[in-house]
Enzyme design. Structure first.
Site, PDB file in Angstrom:
ATOM      1  N   HIS A 241      32.296  36.349  36.259  1.00 17.39           N
ATOM      2  CA  HIS A 241      33.672  35.869  36.218  1.00 17.39           C
ATOM      3  C   HIS A 241      34.421  36.585  35.096  1.00 17.39           C
ATOM      4  CE1 HIS A 241      37.107  33.191  35.611  1.00 17.39           C
ATOM      5  NE2 HIS A 241      36.906  32.774  36.833  1.00 17.39           N
TER       6      HIS A 241
ATOM      7  N   GLU B 233      38.923  38.772  42.107  1.00 15.03           N
ATOM      8  CA  GLU B 233      39.807  37.993  41.247  1.00 15.03           C
ATOM      9  C   GLU B 233      40.515  38.922  40.267  1.00 15.03           C
ATOM     10  OE1 GLU B 233      37.983  33.673  40.602  1.00 15.03           O
ATOM     11  OE2 GLU B 233      36.778  35.209  39.635  1.00 15.03           O
TER      12      GLU B 233
END
Length: 249
Positions: A84, A156
């Site tokens: 992430h 992302e």
């Protein structure tokens, strides 16, 4: 780093009711480590998948503060979220270590959810593709093409994430997802089509449908807009309504 134990328990109960009413989708939640066992018990008789926000690549050893993939597997974790942007940005995670984690997740029968994305400066200098290519090819190095059905990718863009994130235009999302698909097929041939590519980055009630309808967008990885069950429910309803309208046409 959200929701206390009691808040988490209530949220999962509400989520399970939502899933019953809208069961055609694949759902997953990725709570903090401290909540995993409790959430696993709540989800036991459901089809909601459970994920962990990170993990180490070794089963055991002198790695104070780290979490073993074996422990996650024993709890019944289905998904290991890896790479992430916050982990990369604040905790110096790199693609070489993520490659070890991808292999560890596969070894312990978890789906690695590999998060990739470019910074605003990468987009500004028009090197988004180069950045994503590096992230994909290093993190998935050594993965057998037969393992592709057990891998997920989440695109992302870092500039679109968080409270101050700027939502990406659907056209841009499609272009990037198509590039990611090409890279996966370059690595794995036809098996590269087996890997779902999810989009995450300020997904909300306004943009969920236009993004979800784009080519090579296989799902949505929703953060802030899913913390509130009413907001998440609205997104699900909008996706269903859009699908029905397409079928009518």
């Amino acid at each position: 780093m959200n929701k206390t134990f009691s808040e988490s328990e209530k949220y999962i109960n509400d989520l399970l009711e939502l899933v019953k009413a809208h069961s055609q989708y694949t759902y997953f939640v990725i709570p903090p480590y401290t909540h995993l066992k409790t959430v696993r018990d709540q989800l036991r008789n459901s089809n909601v998948l459970l994920g962990a926000q990170n993990m180490h690549w070794e089963q055991e050893g002198s790695y104070t503060g780290e979490i073993s993939p074996l422990w996650l597997s024993e709890i019944g974790v289905n998904i290991a979220e890896l790479g992430h942007s916050e982990r990369r940005q604040f905790y110096n995670e790199n693609d070489e270590d993520l490659n070890k984690k991808v292999h560890a997740a596969l070894k312990y029968h978890m789906t690695p959810l590999l998060c990739i994305g470019e910074y605003a400066k990468d987009k500004y200098y028009k090197i988004t593709k180069e950045v994503l290519c590096r992230q994909i090819k290093i993190a998935l190095s050594g993965v057998d093409s037969k393992q592709t059905k057990s891998i997920w990718i989440a695109y992302e863009p870092v500039w679109a994430i968080g409270e101050k994130g700027i939502p990406a235009e659907p056209k841009y999302v499609e272009e990037v997802h198509s590039y990611i698909r090409d890279q996966l097929k370059d690595l794995f041939g036809e098996n590269g089509d087996h890997i779902p590519i999810l989009y995450g980055g300020s997904v909300n009630v306004e943009n969920c449908v236009p993004i979800a309808q784009r080519k090579n967008v296989n799902g949505l990885f929703i953060g802030r807009s899913a913390w509130n069950i009413d907001s998440f429910k609205k997104i699900i309803e909008l996706l269903e309504q859009a699908k029905m309208e397409v079928h009518k046409e």
